[in-house]
Design an enzyme around this catalytic site. Structure first.
Site, PDB file in Angstrom:
ATOM      1  N   PRO A  74       0.796  -1.223   0.000  1.00 28.21           N
ATOM      2  CA  PRO A  74       0.000   0.000   0.000  1.00 28.21           C
ATOM      3  C   PRO A  74       0.834   1.281   0.000  1.00 28.21           C
ATOM      4  CG  PRO A  74      -0.131  -1.090   2.133  1.00 28.21           C
ATOM      5  CD  PRO A  74       0.574  -2.025   1.207  1.00 28.21           C
ATOM      6  N   ASN A  75       0.307   2.231  -0.724  1.00 30.45           N
ATOM      7  CA  ASN A  75       0.821   3.599  -0.833  1.00 30.45           C
ATOM      8  C   ASN A  75       2.077   3.726  -1.688  1.00 30.45           C
ATOM      9  OD1 ASN A  75      -1.254   4.750   0.839  1.00 30.45           O
ATOM     10  ND2 ASN A  75      -0.189   3.832   2.574  1.00 30.45           N
ATOM     11  N   ARG A 129       4.855  11.100  -2.290  1.00 29.74           N
ATOM     12  CA  ARG A 129       4.577  10.911  -0.865  1.00 29.74           C
ATOM     13  C   ARG A 129       5.883  10.971  -0.072  1.00 29.74           C
ATOM     14  NH1 ARG A 129       4.137   5.568   2.250  1.00 29.74           N
ATOM     15  NH2 ARG A 129       3.463   6.276   4.287  1.00 29.74           N
ATOM     16  N   TYR A 172      11.243   8.829   1.090  1.00 27.79           N
ATOM     17  CA  TYR A 172      11.195   7.801   0.060  1.00 27.79           C
ATOM     18  C   TYR A 172      11.850   8.201  -1.256  1.00 27.79           C
ATOM     19  CZ  TYR A 172       7.861   5.858   3.342  1.00 27.79           C
ATOM     20  OH  TYR A 172       7.276   5.357   4.474  1.00 27.79           O
ATOM     21  N   ASN A 203       8.101  -5.520  -1.201  1.00 32.49           N
ATOM     22  CA  ASN A 203       8.072  -4.384  -0.300  1.00 32.49           C
ATOM     23  C   ASN A 203       6.641  -4.360   0.238  1.00 32.49           C
ATOM     24  OD1 ASN A 203       7.880  -1.953   1.019  1.00 32.49           O
ATOM     25  ND2 ASN A 203       9.076  -0.826  -0.494  1.00 32.49           N
ATOM     26  N   ALA A 235       3.206  -0.942   4.643  1.00 32.57           N
ATOM     27  CA  ALA A 235       2.578  -0.988   5.963  1.00 32.57           C
ATOM     28  C   ALA A 235       2.141  -2.400   6.364  1.00 32.57           C
ATOM     29  CB  ALA A 235       1.386  -0.044   6.010  1.00 32.57           C
ATOM     30  N   GLU A 257      12.713  -9.380   1.329  1.00 27.18           N
ATOM     31  CA  GLU A 257      11.927  -8.237   1.801  1.00 27.18           C
ATOM     32  C   GLU A 257      12.729  -6.959   1.563  1.00 27.18           C
ATOM     33  OE1 GLU A 257      10.000  -6.692   6.057  1.00 27.18           O
ATOM     34  OE2 GLU A 257      11.173  -8.546   5.988  1.00 27.18           O
ATOM     35  N   HIS A 279      12.712  -2.595   1.899  1.00 29.72           N
ATOM     36  CA  HIS A 279      12.144  -1.344   2.391  1.00 29.72           C
ATOM     37  C   HIS A 279      13.035  -0.209   1.916  1.00 29.72           C
ATOM     38  CE1 HIS A 279       9.208  -3.357   4.815  1.00 29.72           C
ATOM     39  NE2 HIS A 279      10.170  -4.176   5.199  1.00 29.72           N
ATOM     40  N   ARG A 336      13.069   4.650  12.306  1.00 27.31           N
ATOM     41  CA  ARG A 336      11.777   5.329  12.265  1.00 27.31           C
ATOM     42  C   ARG A 336      10.952   4.989  13.509  1.00 27.31           C
ATOM     43  NH1 ARG A 336       9.215   4.961   6.580  1.00 27.31           N
ATOM     44  NH2 ARG A 336       7.990   6.616   7.517  1.00 27.31           N
TER      45      ARG A 336
END
Length: 150
Positions: A12-13, A20, A25, A76, A79, A100, A102, A109
């Site tokens: 998502p996103n 964003r 990012y 990725n 969330a 995985e 990111h 964070r």
């Protein structure tokens, strides 16, 4: 010789990449990342199927559908990393190598981002390398697959 197919999934996103929170990012769009993945995969003898969804069930459905025709997964989960047991279960169930990715260093964070349901089943985790992490993941996937996979 046919290329080994790798599913690259984005949660998502990530469709908003480039607009964003660019301070976190970066400025690259998801289309830019997809182009980079295809170029990197081509040089590694891989074929990439690149997808993004904001819907958890769609990511899971793509994993289920790919279990017979992909040899590895770069994901990725965004969330869903921190919330989705179902996504982790689907990744585990397909019994393929998983990497995985990111874009940001999730460990620098918010504390809720420090836990991943995916990391425990992933063959590798790449974070904090920006969108280069996708290329690094494909390089590592090529090595894993050349050594016989999972």
């Amino acid at each position: 010789m046919s290329k080994r197919k790798v599913l690259v999934l984005n949660g998502p996103n990530l469709n908003l990449l480039g607009t964003r929170e660019p301070q976190i990012y970066g400025a690259e769009t998801l289309a830019d990342v997809e182009r980079r993945c295809h170029a990197a995969a081509d040089g590694l003898g891989l074929e990439v199927e690149f997808r993004q969804s904001n819907a958890e069930h769609e990511l899971i459905d793509w994993l289920h559908a790919g279990r017979h025709d992909v040899e590895g997964v770069v994901i990725n989960p965004a969330a869903y990393t921190h919330t989705s047991v179902a996504l982790a279960d689907a990744l585990s169930a397909i019994a393929k190598p998983v990497i995985e990715v990111h874009i940001s260093n999730v460990h620098r964070r918010e504390p809720f981002r420090h836990h991943s349901y995916v990391s425990g089943i992933a063959d590798a985790v790449i974070c904090g390398c920006g969108t280069d992490g996708y290329v690094f993941a494909l390089q590592r996937m090529a090595t894993i697959l050349s050594q016989g996979g999972k």
